[in-house]
Design an enzyme around this catalytic site. Sequence first.
Site: not given
Lengths: 259, 952
Positions: B225, B288, B310, B515
Amino acid sequence: MATVKTLVLRTAGSNCDGETVHAFEAVGSKVDLLHINRVVEGQAHLEEYQILAIPGGFTYGDDIAAGKIFANELKYKLTDQLQAFFDAGKLIIGICNGFQVMVKAGLLPAVTLQNAEQQVTLTNNDSGKFEDRWVHVKPVSKKCVFTQGIEQPIYVPVAHAEGKFIPRNDDVLNELKANDQIVFQYVTESGEPADYPGNPNGSVENIAGICDPTGRMFGLMPHPERHFHPTHHPQWTRLGLKEEGDGVIVFRNAVEYFR
Amino acid sequence: MITKIEIGVKPGLPQSQSATVKKHIYDLGIKSIKAIDHFKVFYFDGELSHDDIRRICESLLIEPITEHYTIDAPLKDEDESIWNVEIAYNSGVMDPVVASTMKGIHDLGFSGEIHVKTAQKYHITGALSTDDKKLIVDKVLMNGLIQHAIQPDEKIFADPTPYQYKRVEVDLLDANDDQLMEISRTGQLFLNVDEMKTIQAYFKKLGRKPTDIELETLAQTWSEHCSHKTFRGRINFNGEIIDNLLKTTVMRVTRELDKPWCISVFKDNAGVITFDDEHDVCFKVETHNHPSALEPYGGANTGIGGVIRDPLGTGLGAKPIVNTDVFCFGRPDFPRAELPPGTLHPRRVFIGVHAGVRDYGNRMGIPTVNGAIFFDDRYVGNPLVFCGNVGLLPKGMTEKKVKKGDKVVVVGGRTGRDGIHGATFSSGELTSESETVSSGAVQIGDPITEKKMTDVILQARDRGLYTAITDCGAGGLSSAIGEICESTGAIVDLEKVPLKYKGLSYTEIWISEAQERMVLIVPPENEQTVIDLFTSENVEATVVAEVSDTKRLQLRYHGDSVADIDMEFLHNGVPQLIRDAIWTPPALQESSFPEPTDLTSDLKQILSSLNVCSKEWVIRQYDHEVQGGSVLKPLVGIENDGPGDAAVVRPVLGSNKAIIISNGINPKYGYIDTYHMAASAIDEAIRQVIAVGGTLDKVALLDNFCWGNTDKPDRLGTLVRASQACYDIAKVYETPFISGKDSLNNEFQVNGESVAIPPTLLISAMAIMDDASKAISMDVKQSGNSIYIVGDTKNEMGGSHYFDIHNYTSNRVPQVDAPNAKKWMQTLSKATSDGLVASCHDCSEGGLSVAVAEMAFAGGKGISLELQSVPNSEKLNRNDQLLFSESNSRFIVEVAPVNVTKFETLMQDIPCACIGKVRADDKFEVIGLNGKKIIHASIAELKEAWQAPLRW
């Protein structure tokens, strides 16, 4: 020409603030965009402004009821400033989440900041879901400062999950009518009362926006700031570019009111 | 004292939540439900009087006109006939409502320690067996990974287990290969034996055992990843050695094209290109997939939340302005009996993923302007969720600076035990046990925390308060701090990281993928200003580390060293993979069948196929206009419901300059040859740009490869083919790749057999349009106008919808003749900019017939077509080939009579011909090669066929 100052008041989850600032600037207002904490702390004061705009968004995620937490902040932390602002003959507009905030803060259908019972609300759409679609709304009230000069239905988008207008009871509704406080109603393209999806949320009497008895406090579910630029119209590639979007007049009226 | 509040809708008012649940239960096949009542439940623990609680309810929790409530009593009578079930989040799972409720309570003037927990309660009436109830709870009311049904004796506010610090070392210095792999497996490190041996050698050289946190850091940094080992490895492809597939294909084309408007490519969190004199724009798309397979809502929610960070973490931080989402699912009507164990039904995945993306994007106030959904049963066990975000960045803000003594500041949400092992988990295959083993990888997002963090970051950026920023994504702080301080080194004090609750170990703090967090590099003189600024908008900002100059990553917990490794080893120590790849050309049977005399029902059937039909149900629920820049919306035409091509958005209000966003994806072609699948995806994305009035001059591409397990040579072979096409086609079109991502190991175990997803390449395009008012929509405008086709139609029926509905096969997959197509596109762009084009539609899935039908019903006018003049270099003699072939690089164009001569003159050197007219009535008619009518229908019939399947 006199300088007209607008405050676009934001908090966590406000998200139509940028285009609301742009709309007021484009019609000649000076605009400040401030977080409510700045006003609560006293770094800024409502009295410096003629127009207060509460933009759309999902303040605090609408995690409890839409707009409730922001409404409480206004109601409990800015009570005096808001009352003074109103008493000074100034203007407040709440769009979408801002409308939800206004009815829950006691700014609509009349300014009753002190512990009055909530008279109207905006609740879950009949469709049970968030919808983004364009609607025709017909001007009704003759007294609303923001809609002066609008004679024909205007075309504007809605984008909400909780926009169904409900009065507390029939008396409230009758009073709104009697006082000429119904500003916009959802209609068909030809101006007749619309069913879903023309009435996108199932609002009672197709009500899309109301004002207070003075016509200076105004809340609406549709987004006039999203029909501002001619290319906003969903069919501009068919119909050609208009001079300006249907929503511009709402902002211009507010600024002109002080000139 | 614990108080329980129940809130419900007043009698007589519609209960939307109950209606939705009832529908979902009905869809499960359980039809005996008579009534459902839904109640919101709040539990409070703290020093609150009855009056306090009442005040909180009436001033905050309830909507007085539509809702009523009770305190410590059921809101509605309960008796034996009612099944009473209450669902709550498991402890440690993010519940965004709690934070908002706490804020609201404090605003009411309450202080002191108050704890809040929420639940959803249902009263269900109807004859239900125990199995029915279990099914309803598991399939409709909750997801067992994050929620549970509250038991009567359950302790609502469980005390978290306190953490006892103990430095953990892993004894691997003398381990043999088997033991190393055992350590990798039990630690969920997903490292292979070569990698484990490399780590062993490194620590042998240091003369000490690694700590657990060091192994976790290496595993995470070296995960597929995060490090793209496959793309960067060595591949033996049918005997040819490829050293670093990424560098020799997608990155190579960008380097060779060397466009001056490419500002930052393949190095930051998103690729950056020039927008106007004052701004750049950046674009990133990520997947995801595995989290969305297990918990669709939370997986997609955090997918979009993650990709928004991002652009926000690109350069010095771009403002997120546009979302785009592409999904691949199994059919929503997939037979339940055939569902592999451990998988959620595709319909549930679809609804959950869509809701997750919708709720996060709408709350963030970012318009979702573009997307696609591709249905294929090979995604049943492993759906794909691509989330993209575009950001706007002031010029001169692409470079980051990090120097010794700078403070490392974590801003945004707190760190919890959520998302542990996400990066490594996503690098492995899903199994039916993934639900239990990897449940920590599943999270729920909190968009308002991200929104308020974003608001402040942009202010801090504009005040120049920090010199670098990056996101906490996969790998959490480990990845963020490890990467941003790669060239300097850092000393991290893990106990300083603010936690959601007690009990996290130092390793959990470091690798948590909680998150809504970002990392800033702040010069020491700005430290207090930054903290004050964030605090002023109720966002937490905490210094957790300091930049060093040792080129070492040093981690401490209350002063005790728990990790100390070289940045060089961490980032460049992973051994290069060497893999075999094979590819054999396809050998499908060429179906042979007589040509039908009437093709009307074929057209309707294709319009009704899931991959062509209207996605209005999905699109309407996205706010696609917030931020006020919308120019061409996803739904266009006379009733605002036709399928637009690319989206056009003006990111700077007051300017007419726009960006165009589009995508191309067609895994059907990959069944035949992934080379042509990739070429077609690029062509499709670019076609959409051209169709709305864009040009080839400034088109940037993103790649997102989702593949099966590329350890297997056949899977890797198809990956090589696709990558090679990316180079070849982008080179000719002069459209550089600016960023990309790969997600490999998308496989699912069924009965011990590993099933791979179809090789799937999403190409996303972003183009710059100088004047938005020249944009073109796809709906026909005026009766009497002429309909043209631009491009060459060939017998390329392989992978077509026409063959699909008849179960025919062919190896003739659509190819891209890029040198010629480039000329056609450039000429068409000239016609558009000269104002000669009334409407234009990209000709893709379903071919010419579908494109023209869509234009007709979107514009509310009939069309007559004659196939005689369709340009085709192969001299085709079958109507079905002309109508349904999906040859690339074709457009359908509507031209007004006044412009016909100019248009034809301009197009004279390229394949382009008038094939029909817009009618005054509502008839859609096609005259075949033999002069006979082969399709005749009303546009209303066609539109109904197109709209019906997903009108939910």
